[in-house]
Design a protein around this motif. Sequence first.
Motif, PDB file in Angstrom:
ATOM      1  N   THR A  32      44.412  49.210  22.772  1.00 27.45           N
ATOM      2  CA  THR A  32      43.779  47.483  23.834  1.00 27.45           C
ATOM      3  C   THR A  32      42.048  46.900  24.051  1.00 27.45           C
ATOM      4  OG1 THR A  32      45.891  47.294  24.633  1.00 27.45           O
ATOM      5  CG2 THR A  32      44.006  45.704  25.252  1.00 27.45           C
ATOM      6  N   LEU A  33      41.445  48.489  24.290  1.00 32.08           N
ATOM      7  CA  LEU A  33      40.585  48.630  24.584  1.00 32.08           C
ATOM      8  C   LEU A  33      39.779  49.988  24.220  1.00 32.08           C
ATOM      9  CD1 LEU A  33      37.570  47.094  26.086  1.00 32.08           C
ATOM     10  CD2 LEU A  33      38.443  47.785  27.915  1.00 32.08           C
ATOM     11  N   PHE A  34      38.660  50.140  23.550  1.00 28.47           N
ATOM     12  CA  PHE A  34      37.681  50.999  23.431  1.00 28.47           C
ATOM     13  C   PHE A  34      36.634  51.317  24.049  1.00 28.47           C
ATOM     14  CE2 PHE A  34      40.364  50.295  19.527  1.00 28.47           C
ATOM     15  CZ  PHE A  34      41.592  51.441  19.752  1.00 28.47           C
ATOM     16  N   LYS A  35      36.004  52.831  24.405  1.00 27.25           N
ATOM     17  CA  LYS A  35      34.992  52.943  23.997  1.00 27.25           C
ATOM     18  C   LYS A  35      33.767  51.818  23.520  1.00 27.25           C
ATOM     19  CE  LYS A  35      30.878  55.929  24.912  1.00 27.25           C
ATOM     20  NZ  LYS A  35      30.649  55.395  26.636  1.00 27.25           N
ATOM     21  N   GLY A  36      33.157  50.769  23.900  1.00 24.31           N
ATOM     22  CA  GLY A  36      32.361  50.019  22.833  1.00 24.31           C
ATOM     23  C   GLY A  36      33.012  48.751  21.395  1.00 24.31           C
ATOM     24  N   SER A  37      34.803  49.143  22.122  1.00 27.86           N
ATOM     25  CA  SER A  37      35.544  48.385  21.102  1.00 27.86           C
ATOM     26  C   SER A  37      36.575  47.902  21.263  1.00 27.86           C
ATOM     27  CB  SER A  37      35.523  49.124  19.692  1.00 27.86           C
ATOM     28  OG  SER A  37      35.788  48.484  18.332  1.00 27.86           O
ATOM     29  N   VAL A  38      37.244  46.985  20.703  1.00 28.25           N
ATOM     30  CA  VAL A  38      38.454  46.379  20.637  1.00 28.25           C
ATOM     31  C   VAL A  38      39.555  47.033  19.580  1.00 28.25           C
ATOM     32  CG1 VAL A  38      37.497  44.587  22.582  1.00 28.25           C
ATOM     33  CG2 VAL A  38      38.141  43.812  19.919  1.00 28.25           C
ATOM     34  N   GLY A  39      41.044  46.588  20.481  1.00 21.64           N
ATOM     35  CA  GLY A  39      41.833  46.626  19.172  1.00 21.64           C
ATOM     36  C   GLY A  39      42.078  45.365  18.514  1.00 21.64           C
ATOM     37  N   GLY A  40      42.315  45.912  17.290  1.00 26.44           N
ATOM     38  CA  GLY A  40      42.478  44.767  16.084  1.00 26.44           C
ATOM     39  C   GLY A  40      43.611  44.124  16.776  1.00 26.44           C
TER      40      GLY A  40
END
Length: 246
Positions: free
Chosen positions: A134-142
């Motif tokens: 869902t949520l990554f360090k500095g990014s989001v899920g596609g």
Amino acid sequence: MAMIVERSMSDGWLTNTYLVAAGPNTDAFLVDAGGPMAPLFAKAEEHGLNVTHVLLTHHHGDHVVDLGETLERYPDATVLAHPDERVPGTTGDLNPGDELEIGGLKVKALHTPGHTSGMLNLLVDDKELFTGDTLFKGSVGGVRAPGSTSFEDIKHSIMEVILTLPPETVIRPGHTDPTTVGDELEHNPFVRVWRGLDPEGSDQCTALGDPATLVLWGPDYDGGHKAWVRWPDGRDDIVPGSKVER
């Protein structure tokens, strides 16, 4: 006593599998089974842990590929997933809002659809959140992978479910590095635009072969990029940077 959180990350997919326990010589659980599992099996032995549960964030292969090997090692383990995310080996359902008690830790299932319809984030003792894809360090899920739902869903899951938790909450994503709620509120490029801190972009691009507006060219966890695009009909989408021609 500090919570034990051990991580194993796969070489190719950079998928994280976690071993979690309240402390040594207790019951423990695994978050996902993307492998490699051997380092986590060794850590469980080292800490004297009895792995009783495998909790799945979602059904994608890179997160469950070594579930069979895991169940060979821990044949009595309970394997729980959201009903939409069941895979062979799943023994029961983990429904949104369910709370488990494992070895003295409280685990709450938060429903965070978007990347998949039944994606669960696992909040452990109100301190650590395992966010799957869902949520990554500095990014989001596609929102283009099998079983994904919509841009609106993943935005809601991130902004209204995850980032309303206390800022010191540790986020442990399904890929690469940990972060915190406070760090993502402040530094995640997607979140900054959603918060109104940074402007939307307006460059034209080609995404998945069709014309679109490039709202944000953001980083991805693997060193590549993720793109937030807007289609001519006004719909927003999050697509892999590799599918965008700028």
